[in-house]
Enzyme design. Structure first.
Site, PDB file in Angstrom:
ATOM      1  N   ASP A  27      35.790  13.860 102.817  1.00  0.00           N
ATOM      2  CA  ASP A  27      36.929  15.157 101.899  1.00  0.00           C
ATOM      3  C   ASP A  27      38.249  15.399 103.446  1.00  0.00           C
ATOM      4  O   ASP A  27      37.919  16.155 104.514  1.00  0.00           O
ATOM      5  CB  ASP A  27      36.348  16.386 101.494  1.00  0.00           C
ATOM      6  CG  ASP A  27      37.316  17.024 101.156  1.00  0.00           C
ATOM      7  OD1 ASP A  27      38.643  16.473 101.365  1.00  0.00           O
ATOM      8  OD2 ASP A  27      36.748  17.581  99.638  1.00  0.00           O
ATOM      9  N   ASP A  53      46.207  14.751  96.135  1.00  0.00           N
ATOM     10  CA  ASP A  53      46.785  15.517  96.186  1.00  0.00           C
ATOM     11  C   ASP A  53      46.854  17.039  95.474  1.00  0.00           C
ATOM     12  O   ASP A  53      46.664  17.865  95.866  1.00  0.00           O
ATOM     13  CB  ASP A  53      47.772  14.992  95.153  1.00  0.00           C
ATOM     14  CG  ASP A  53      49.630  15.213  95.290  1.00  0.00           C
ATOM     15  OD1 ASP A  53      49.399  16.482  96.477  1.00  0.00           O
ATOM     16  OD2 ASP A  53      50.396  15.207  94.947  1.00  0.00           O
ATOM     17  N   ASN A 112      52.624  12.389  95.015  1.00  0.00           N
ATOM     18  CA  ASN A 112      53.532  11.420  93.859  1.00  0.00           C
ATOM     19  C   ASN A 112      55.036  11.861  94.116  1.00  0.00           C
ATOM     20  O   ASN A 112      55.684  12.897  95.488  1.00  0.00           O
ATOM     21  CB  ASN A 112      53.461  12.056  92.468  1.00  0.00           C
ATOM     22  CG  ASN A 112      53.427  13.780  91.911  1.00  0.00           C
ATOM     23  OD1 ASN A 112      54.801  14.142  92.472  1.00  0.00           O
ATOM     24  ND2 ASN A 112      52.582  13.514  91.256  1.00  0.00           N
TER      25      ASN A 112
HETATM   26  P1  ADP Z   1      47.135   7.381  94.286  1.00  0.00           P
HETATM   27  O1  ADP Z   1      47.423   8.079  92.749  1.00  0.00           O
HETATM   28  O2  ADP Z   1      47.853   7.593  95.599  1.00  0.00           O
HETATM   29  O3  ADP Z   1      45.952   6.418  93.813  1.00  0.00           O
HETATM   30  P2  ADP Z   1      44.805   9.517  94.658  1.00  0.00           P
HETATM   31  O4  ADP Z   1      44.907  11.190  94.775  1.00  0.00           O
HETATM   32  O5  ADP Z   1      43.884   9.124  92.961  1.00  0.00           O
HETATM   33  O6  ADP Z   1      46.137   8.686  94.675  1.00  0.00           O
HETATM   34  O7  ADP Z   1      43.618   8.372  95.311  1.00  0.00           O
HETATM   35  C1  ADP Z   1      44.094   8.130  96.782  1.00  0.00           C
HETATM   36  C2  ADP Z   1      42.189   7.927  97.005  1.00  0.00           C
HETATM   37  O8  ADP Z   1      41.835   8.753  97.028  1.00  0.00           O
HETATM   38  C3  ADP Z   1      41.688   7.343  96.097  1.00  0.00           C
HETATM   39  O9  ADP Z   1      40.954   6.152  96.583  1.00  0.00           O
HETATM   40  C4  ADP Z   1      40.594   8.913  95.727  1.00  0.00           C
HETATM   41  O10 ADP Z   1      39.335   8.201  95.733  1.00  0.00           O
HETATM   42  C5  ADP Z   1      40.786   9.168  97.107  1.00  0.00           C
HETATM   43  N1  ADP Z   1      40.772  10.890  97.115  1.00  0.00           N
HETATM   44  C6  ADP Z   1      40.769  11.545  96.092  1.00  0.00           C
HETATM   45  N2  ADP Z   1      40.188  13.525  96.686  1.00  0.00           N
HETATM   46  C7  ADP Z   1      40.120  12.575  97.814  1.00  0.00           C
HETATM   47  C8  ADP Z   1      40.002  13.659  99.063  1.00  0.00           C
HETATM   48  N3  ADP Z   1      39.445  15.066  98.726  1.00  0.00           N
HETATM   49  N4  ADP Z   1      39.568  12.817  99.547  1.00  0.00           N
HETATM   50  C9  ADP Z   1      40.124  12.352 100.601  1.00  0.00           C
HETATM   51  N5  ADP Z   1      39.924  10.858  99.735  1.00  0.00           N
HETATM   52  C10 ADP Z   1      40.158  11.794  98.171  1.00  0.00           C
END
Ligand code: ADP
Length: 329
Positions: A9, A33, A23
């Protein structure tokens, strides 16, 4: 290791900076985010409000408040629209601009999520390839430790085809190794054990004789490594960078003729030097190791080397997918 792919994470990373896939409003959202804002606390949003948003492909930096890192670099990835809307170049810009900011703020380590690969729908394997390409290019000229943090447990990173080829190769090797001793590849047997079990060693009666035997001791791992770097016409830094090994570790190896490396380190150099299987085996033996068909890590390395594929990042992606430790320091 200068570039590492790990499962974690990102809010738990205590690197100098972590990157947020934000965003364009920079006012928080879902996915990574949301997780970053929750873990950093309300002050992060306060600072983000002062930044006036961020365009796709660009990056802005803030403090990290309650997070264990020092800075958060916010970048806005492109939405995937099939690949024809400049998505790749925009995603590359996200990584380039984030790395440039990390450098400007003297960060020695930075962790990226797989930008755009969540809600924005960028195919994960392509997103990873772009991340790795840009970061590797940056690391050729800069010293930094960069992590790509993969979150979801089941995300398959390497292509389905490569995955199934490797899986088949592992299955074959296991079958060979576990069920049919006759077909095992003798090159990868632990011949030291076979030797001591089947042959009685010549008796060494005098200490002076032992002395002279020891004087004939083979070239060490470190000597072989330096010799091979010369033979391949590489510079030291070309070699350790290609091996994904950091400079400090390389200096240690260079300065200590009897340095005892780990097996992944030896294999990282074997890949960087593009050694064939026989030379790889020779280098491993110098460090007291051998490739074996009894473990997946070795079989995966053998799969790539035997096909003349020396792309350490691709090999590490495959190792990662099969839950193995990665090559490098
Ligand atoms: P985007 O809108 O750029 O696609 P997202 O947050 O939806 O951004 O996802 C980007 C990547 O981050 C995805 O592969 C998701 O699985 C991952 N992700 C989500 N939460 C975490 C976290 N806490 N730590 C690391 N990666 C994460």
């Amino acid at each position: 290791m200068p570039l590492e792919i790990i499962r974690n994470d990102i809010t738990k990373m205590d690197t100098d900076a972590i990157v947020n896939a934000a965003n364009s409003t920079l006012l928080g959202g879902g996915g990574v985010d949301g997780a970053i804002h929750r873990a950093a606390g309300a002050k992060l949003l306060e600072e983000c409000k002062t930044l006036g948003g961020c365009k796709t492909g660009e990056a802005k930096i803030t403090l990290a408040y309650n997070l264990p890192c020092k800075y958060v670099i916010h970048t806005v990835g492109p939405r995937w629209a099939g690949g024809g809307r400049n998505e790749k170049a925009l995603l590359e810009s996200c990584y380039k601009n984030s790395l440039a900011l990390a450098k400007k703020y003297n960060c020695e380590s930075v962790a990226f999520p797989l930008i755009s690969s969540g809600v924005y729908g960028y195919p994960k394997d392509l997103a990873l390839k772009t991340a790795v390409d840009v970061i590797s290019g940056f690391l050729l000229k800069n010293d930094m430790t960069v992590y790509i943090v993969i979150f979801d447990k089941d995300s398959l990173i390497i292509s389905e085809k490569l995955f199934s080829d490797i899986k088949e190769y592992i299955d074959d090797c296991y079958a060979e190794s576990h069920f049919d001793g006759r077909t095992r590849n003798i090159l990868f047997e632990d011949s030291c054990m076979a030797y001591s079990a089947s042959v009685s060693l010549p008796k060494i009666t005098k200490l002076s004789e032992l002395d002279s035997r020891l004087a004939e001791i083979d070239e060490s791992f470190s000597q072989m490594l330096l010799r091979k770097i010369d033979e391949k016409g590489m510079t030291d830094s070309e070699c350790y960078k290609k091996a994904n090994i950091d400079r400090k570790l390389f200096s240690k190896i260079r300065g200590d003729i009897n340095y005892k490396p780990s097996k992944p380190t030896v294999l990282a150099f074997a890949v960087a030097l593009e050694l064939d299987l026989r030379e790889t085996d020779e280098m491993l033996r110098k460090a007291g190791f051998a490739l074996s068909h009894s473990n997946k890590f070795d079989i995966i390395i053998e799969y790539f080397i035997s096909r003349g594929v020396y792309d350490i990042i691709l090999i590490n992606e495959a190792l990662f997918t099969f839950d193995q430790s990665l090559l490098g320091a």
